[in-house]
Enzyme design. Structure first.
Site, PDB file in Angstrom:
ATOM      1  N   GLU A 170     -71.395-127.471  45.969  1.00  0.00           N
ATOM      2  CA  GLU A 170     -71.443-128.730  45.366  1.00  0.00           C
ATOM      3  C   GLU A 170     -70.387-129.507  45.665  1.00  0.00           C
ATOM      4  OE1 GLU A 170     -71.443-125.643  44.427  1.00  0.00           O
ATOM      5  OE2 GLU A 170     -72.389-125.012  42.662  1.00  0.00           O
ATOM      6  N   ASP A 213     -75.688 -87.128  68.801  1.00  0.00           N
ATOM      7  CA  ASP A 213     -75.865 -88.441  69.620  1.00  0.00           C
ATOM      8  C   ASP A 213     -74.548 -89.095  70.082  1.00  0.00           C
ATOM      9  OD1 ASP A 213     -78.311 -87.618  68.671  1.00  0.00           O
ATOM     10  OD2 ASP A 213     -78.856 -89.363  67.451  1.00  0.00           O
ATOM     11  N   LEU A 224     -72.211 -97.035  67.466  1.00  0.00           N
ATOM     12  CA  LEU A 224     -72.577 -97.780  66.364  1.00  0.00           C
ATOM     13  C   LEU A 224     -71.996 -99.358  66.235  1.00  0.00           C
ATOM     14  CD1 LEU A 224     -72.052 -95.232  63.582  1.00  0.00           C
ATOM     15  CD2 LEU A 224     -74.015 -95.696  64.810  1.00  0.00           C
TER      16      LEU A 224
HETATM   17  N1  LIG Z   1     -84.648 -91.011  65.425  1.00  0.00           N
HETATM   18  C1  LIG Z   1     -83.739 -91.501  64.776  1.00  0.00           C
HETATM   19  O1  LIG Z   1     -83.782 -92.796  64.513  1.00  0.00           O
HETATM   20  C2  LIG Z   1     -82.496 -90.686  64.548  1.00  0.00           C
HETATM   21  C3  LIG Z   1     -81.198 -91.310  63.672  1.00  0.00           C
HETATM   22  C4  LIG Z   1     -80.140 -90.551  63.516  1.00  0.00           C
HETATM   23  C5  LIG Z   1     -80.369 -89.171  64.003  1.00  0.00           C
HETATM   24  N2  LIG Z   1     -81.276 -88.823  64.633  1.00  0.00           N
HETATM   25  C6  LIG Z   1     -81.423 -87.347  64.961  1.00  0.00           C
HETATM   26  O2  LIG Z   1     -81.219 -86.440  63.744  1.00  0.00           O
HETATM   27  C7  LIG Z   1     -80.623 -85.339  63.881  1.00  0.00           C
HETATM   28  C8  LIG Z   1     -79.475 -85.401  63.071  1.00  0.00           C
HETATM   29  O3  LIG Z   1     -79.983 -85.196  61.732  1.00  0.00           O
HETATM   30  P1  LIG Z   1     -79.711 -84.202  60.677  1.00  0.00           P
HETATM   31  O4  LIG Z   1     -80.741 -84.429  59.406  1.00  0.00           O
HETATM   32  O5  LIG Z   1     -79.955 -82.646  61.262  1.00  0.00           O
HETATM   33  O6  LIG Z   1     -78.307 -84.423  60.119  1.00  0.00           O
HETATM   34  P2  LIG Z   1     -77.769 -85.667  59.662  1.00  0.00           P
HETATM   35  O7  LIG Z   1     -78.264 -86.351  58.504  1.00  0.00           O
HETATM   36  O8  LIG Z   1     -76.971 -86.408  60.663  1.00  0.00           O
HETATM   37  O9  LIG Z   1     -76.216 -85.073  58.939  1.00  0.00           O
HETATM   38  C9  LIG Z   1     -76.355 -84.318  57.554  1.00  0.00           C
HETATM   39  C10 LIG Z   1     -75.742 -85.154  56.771  1.00  0.00           C
HETATM   40  O10 LIG Z   1     -75.937 -84.848  55.398  1.00  0.00           O
HETATM   41  C11 LIG Z   1     -74.910 -84.783  54.719  1.00  0.00           C
HETATM   42  N3  LIG Z   1     -74.862 -83.892  53.352  1.00  0.00           N
HETATM   43  C12 LIG Z   1     -75.017 -82.986  53.357  1.00  0.00           C
HETATM   44  N4  LIG Z   1     -75.141 -82.759  51.846  1.00  0.00           N
HETATM   45  C13 LIG Z   1     -75.244 -83.557  51.331  1.00  0.00           C
HETATM   46  C14 LIG Z   1     -75.372 -83.986  49.932  1.00  0.00           C
HETATM   47  N5  LIG Z   1     -75.349 -83.209  48.920  1.00  0.00           N
HETATM   48  N6  LIG Z   1     -75.175 -85.494  49.774  1.00  0.00           N
HETATM   49  C15 LIG Z   1     -75.249 -86.206  50.635  1.00  0.00           C
HETATM   50  N7  LIG Z   1     -75.130 -86.332  51.800  1.00  0.00           N
HETATM   51  C16 LIG Z   1     -75.073 -84.809  52.270  1.00  0.00           C
HETATM   52  C17 LIG Z   1     -73.749 -84.341  55.508  1.00  0.00           C
HETATM   53  O11 LIG Z   1     -72.437 -84.770  55.212  1.00  0.00           O
HETATM   54  P3  LIG Z   1     -71.313 -83.257  55.223  1.00  0.00           P
HETATM   55  O12 LIG Z   1     -71.462 -83.139  56.852  1.00  0.00           O
HETATM   56  O13 LIG Z   1     -70.299 -84.003  55.115  1.00  0.00           O
HETATM   57  O14 LIG Z   1     -71.845 -82.042  54.866  1.00  0.00           O
HETATM   58  C18 LIG Z   1     -73.968 -84.961  56.783  1.00  0.00           C
HETATM   59  O15 LIG Z   1     -73.405 -86.106  56.942  1.00  0.00           O
HETATM   60  C19 LIG Z   1     -80.009 -85.494  65.377  1.00  0.00           C
HETATM   61  O16 LIG Z   1     -80.748 -84.696  66.200  1.00  0.00           O
HETATM   62  C20 LIG Z   1     -80.259 -86.970  65.521  1.00  0.00           C
HETATM   63  O17 LIG Z   1     -80.229 -86.945  67.211  1.00  0.00           O
HETATM   64  C21 LIG Z   1     -82.414 -89.582  64.853  1.00  0.00           C
END
Ligand SMILES: NC(=O)c1ccc[n+]([C@@H]2O[C@H](COP(=O)([O-])OP(=O)(O)OC[C@H]3O[C@@H](n4cnc5c(N)ncnc54)[C@H](OP(=O)(O)O)[C@@H]3O)[C@@H](O)[C@H]2O)c1
Length: 326
Positions: free
Chosen positions: A27, A176, A180
């Site tokens: 404004e 990966d 970022l």
């Molecule tokens: N296609 C896509 O868009 C895409 C995107 C990203 C990743 N990916 C793939 O996904 C895979 C990884 O995924 P993921 O599910 O195995 O693992 P992630 O989500 O990358 O890692 C697990 C996460 O969950 C967290 N976590 C654990 N307990 C929790 C809680 N109680 N509260 C909040 N957070 C908590 C962990 O923290 P702490 O480590 O501190 O325990 C960690 O940061 C890889 O293969 C990657 O290539 C694909």
């Protein structure tokens, strides 16, 4: 994002906007551009956010509007900021100014959804993003897979440039090794945030290369350079710790790029505003299951605090992507 337009009949007399934190509000900018001559009695001042009533970094806009003799103000939406919240409108009305509220209110809320969420919920506006195969997997039997297309890569970098922080989980950082950053479009890279309490991300990871700031949430300080570390107390909720810290830093928006487990924690607790799901045309026949967006998330929001899911087909190269890019 606030803009103001001074109009007489169908003629624009002056326009102004809030250029940056600490600069003159919309404004004030508009009335300064209009100049020193008296504001015509039949002029209307349109503004998308309620004029402020408090002394912040700049004096109250409501007082300036009264001083300049504006007779009619159209406000798209109230400012929920506690020091304003209706008081600006009240002050104008008490001075005998006609105030029309709620014009294009939805558009105004949508435009400022990050700011509004941050002020009303004391946490950043949260955008979840992932790419999934046609059969709903994030990776190929645990190995990274190319799911997105060149077009969606550009789109995702655009999304990165629009948010203030970006978060990934530790297993994503490990498998990966993402950068970022913003490379495929021009724009600012967000603050990189990593949740890795057990310290599984290698010291040589790109997130620790110092090329951009990284905030590491860990259970114990690690000897990594290139990251600012925040200790998450054992037994406390890591998501809560991240959101509280980002809010403390006045970070108003957060893009979460996976993986599945981290995304699911946000989905389960309802701590999200948009889910942007990119789906490819091909199947992977196994891997980490992509999260599911819970009903009743819908495509069209009725208020800025609703959660919305967008489904984007990675092989659509024109119309839906063009809509996003504009
Ligand atoms: N296609 C896509 O868009 C895409 C995107 C990203 C990743 N990916 C793939 O996904 C895979 C990884 O995924 P993921 O599910 O195995 O693992 P992630 O989500 O990358 O890692 C697990 C996460 O969950 C967290 N976590 C654990 N307990 C929790 C809680 N109680 N509260 C909040 N957070 C908590 C962990 O923290 P702490 O480590 O501190 O325990 C960690 O940061 C890889 O293969 C990657 O290539 C694909």
């Amino acid at each position: 994002m606030v803009g103001a337009v001074l109009v007489q009949g169908d003629r624009i007399l002056a326009e102004g906007w809030h250029h940056r934190t600490g600069s003159a509000h919309a404004e004030r900018d508009c009335l300064a551009r209009f100049g020193d001559s008296p504001v015509p009695d039949d002029a209307v001042l349109y503004v998308n956010l309620e004029p402020c009533a408090h002394h912040g970094r700049t004096p109250p806009c409501a007082d300036l509007i009264i001083e300049r003799g504006v007779q009619h103000v159209v406000v798209a939406q109230r400012d929920p900021f506690p020091e304003v919240n209706g008081q600006g409108i009240e002050r104008l009305k008490r001075a005998g100014i006609e105030v029309t509220e709620g014009v294009l209110a939805f558009e105004a809320r949508w435009m400022n959804r990050r700011f509004l969420t941050s002020v009303t919920r004391q946490r950043p506006y949260i955008v979840l993003k992932w790419a999934q195969s046609a059969d709903g997997f994030l990776n190929d039997h645990g190995r990274s897979a190319r799911i997105s297309s060149v077009e969606t890569d550009v789109l995702v970098h655009r999304w990165r440039s629009e948010e203030q922080a970006i978060l990934v989980g530790s297993r994503t950082a490990l498998s990966d090794d993402p950068r970022l950053d913003v490379r495929h479009v021009q724009g600012r890279s967000p603050l990189r945030v990593l949740l890795d309490r057990k310290g599984i991300t290698p010291k040589g990871a790109k997130l620790f290369d110092g090329s951009l700031p990284t905030l590491l949430f860990t259970s114990a300080n690690r000897p990594v350079v290139g990251a600012e570390q925040m200790v998450v107390e054992s037994g406390s909720d890591p998501i809560e710790a991240i959101l509280t810290e980002l809010n403390r830093r006045s970070i108003r928006s957060l893009l979460i790029e996976g993986g599945a487990e981290l995304l699911m924690h946000f989905l389960r607790t309802g701590n999200w505003n948009e889910a942007r799901v990119i789906t490819s045309a091909s199947a992977l026949n196994g891997g980490t299951k992509a999260p599911r967006v819970p009903a009743p998330a819908c495509r069209i929001a009725s208020s800025s605090t609703d959660s919305i899911a967008y489904h984007i087909n990675a092989s659509h190269q024109t119309e839906p992507l063009a809509a996003w890019l504009w």
